[in-house]
Design an enzyme around this catalytic site. Sequence first.
Site, PDB file in Angstrom:
ATOM      1  CB  SER A   1      46.419  47.479 -68.860  1.00 62.96           C
ATOM      2  OG  SER A   1      45.217  47.060 -69.712  1.00 62.96           O
TER       3      SER A   1
ATOM      4  CG  HIS B   1      50.187  46.034 -65.720  1.00 65.74           C
ATOM      5  ND1 HIS B   1      50.211  47.274 -65.730  1.00 65.74           N
ATOM      6  CD2 HIS B   1      49.341  45.811 -67.100  1.00 65.74           C
ATOM      7  CE1 HIS B   1      49.848  48.056 -66.754  1.00 65.74           C
ATOM      8  NE2 HIS B   1      49.275  46.869 -67.638  1.00 65.74           N
TER       9      HIS B   1
ATOM     10  CD  GLU C   1      52.510  49.447 -62.984  1.00 67.98           C
ATOM     11  OE1 GLU C   1      52.396  50.623 -62.565  1.00 67.98           O
ATOM     12  OE2 GLU C   1      51.409  48.990 -63.637  1.00 67.98           O
TER      13      GLU C   1
ATOM     14  CG  ASN D   1      48.816  52.112 -68.048  1.00 67.52           C
ATOM     15  OD1 ASN D   1      49.661  52.799 -68.702  1.00 67.52           O
ATOM     16  ND2 ASN D   1      48.116  51.103 -67.929  1.00 67.52           N
TER      17      ASN D   1
END
Length: 663
Positions: free
Chosen positions: A425, A446, A458, A496
């Site tokens: 991540s 991800h 992702e 994120n």
Amino acid sequence: MTDMNSLRDWRFSIDEQQIAWAIFDREGESQNSLGRRPLEELGAIIERVEAGARDRSIVGLAILSGKEKGFIVGADVREFEQFTNEADVRTALRPVLDMLDRIEKMPVPVVCGIHGFCLGGGLELALACHYRIATRDDSTRVGFPEVRLGIFPGFNGTARSIRQAGALGAMPMMLSGSMVRASAARAMGLIDELVASPANLSWAARKAITQKRRSKPMGGWRNLARLWPARNLVVSKMRAETAKKVREDHYPAPFRLIDLFELHGGNLDAMKAAETQAFAPLMVSETSRNLRRVFKLMEMLKAQAPKDINFKPQRVHVIGAGVMGADIAGWCVAQGMEVTLQDLSADAIAKGIAAQGKLFSRRFRTKALKDAAKARLIADPNGDGIPRADVVIEAIVEKVEVKQNLFKSLEGKMKLGAVMATNTSSIMIEDIAAGLSDPGRLIGIHFFNPVAQMPLVEVIRGKQSREDEVRKGCAFVTAIDKFPLIVKSNPGFLVNRVLAPYMMNAMLRLEKGEAAELLDEAARTFGMPMGPIELADTVGLDICAHVGRILGFSADGSRLERLVAANKLGKKTGEGFYVWKDGKPVKTEKPYDKRDLERIGRELVEPLIRECEKCLAEGIVESADLVDAGVIFGTGFAPFRGGPLHYRTSAGGQAAPAQQAAE
Ligand code: NAI
């Protein structure tokens, strides 16, 4: 009368037993949806059958699908955009409603045979028929997903489903937008007969027509709810239940449906007429427009998977059986893959596998299917599955050297053409790929936590990643029924990266004295599924601090840092910004001013929207629509607002000058 040979979306024939067959097979489409032309053609078919019934040349009509996999997925959502005002909607509905009434009044039996999805307008058509037969197949589902598009059934499905299944069966189904399997639909009274497979449908339909079978609407206690005062009681319960799930100001459709039932549920003819009146304003509302946009964005994400490559992944090898790896493995198995799960710790593998029992129980009905799933999830401490796997996903500890070494060791073992992916991540894909003899092979896949609930994945394109590998990654993500979003490698990727300034800004406001409860309620008032402070506690404050540092937010001396140092990490340790009891934060809420909540909510999402604008400018994902899609499906960003960038261009979404100071 229309020439039945000129139909493009239907095939029409009359057999030697004088049974008419209408086979719906929409031209040039993989699925059947009820757009203008198929509806007009069905109208012509109905006219033909009426004439045949009059002169006794037709003894019944069977309606089936010509598509291998589904009956009807609903009305054609693409055509909804043409309606700019309520009058247009009512005008467009009139002929469809008349046609369904004519089907219902047809003097000869009209039977439909259902295999696969029978949703929305498709179910409304089925409900106008005299008798419904469905396959018991696992893929057969019936339901009214309309509320998810900000509307409710508009082809008189509200009244007909209540007549058929009773208010206590039909209303919750319409209010939740959920789908039910064939056996449950039969128990509810929506389906009259079940058959084993699609091959049995025509035979069963023929029998139903020759025996003049007619559905018996569910009577008895289930329909008592239509009568006042039982209806009053039921209505207040429905309002309370619905309000627990959605806010009326954000999602009015289910509340308008309850109003409709409250006023007209005792008289189904009146309900049919009132349905159209209440439906039209919803159809042209901003909320419905935005929710339709979300539907299209979802289709756009699915389309990221290439159709022109020959990559059909079946075997997956997951390395790391911790929080993420075990759930990724379980999810892939639930989607039919065979998965080998590797970890340094045999205990982690055993626990990780055991934890998937819940998912399998939810996903599979029978013990045989559950056992088959369990058998497809294989403990593999030595990595024996690596050479056979089509996809290898790494989900081990977040340390670059450890990941580098692992991938180096994998290079010689993986089969040619298999996808090599990391679930990191926060580490740059380029750094992990450094040292590989073929760095172009590595991509990021991800997942988000919790894997089973988060629809987005992702697919990270590193500077070195080969395009083919990225495309295969998307094909894999689609094959496990998630939405792939191609993201250019950069710290935080997309989701994120845009969440971090939003959450850090909220924590800063907390630090400056605003209550956590106020901030969380304000974000929910804007339409976020959970407030930023509660979200931080849920994700884990250690993870938040770590991601924040990587993205350049210093937590020095902050409450976040003090809590992490004291091992108060949020939900998982029982205390963070909130104290947690029974999996819920203990909140002391006050009656906040609505306007304050609205203002603070807009201010809170401002840093997220600005970061989205930067991501678009930097080409992190390809288009504004894809940014919106990623942020809606990756963070739950208020779907009824149509996405952060769409919201920005809409009335009310302009950047607030006061906000600049708040950050
Ligand atoms: P975790 O600490 O729960 O699990 C890691 C597992 O990997 C442990 O069971 C450990 O024994 C095993 N392991 C460590 N080194 C290994 C090696 N060389 N070979 C085989 N197994 C090894 O970690 P978590 O949270 O599951 O994270 C895993 C990866 O997923 C990390 O890269 C993290 O950044 C990423 N990620 C985590 C998310 C989260 O919310 N926890 C969300 C998305 C990605």
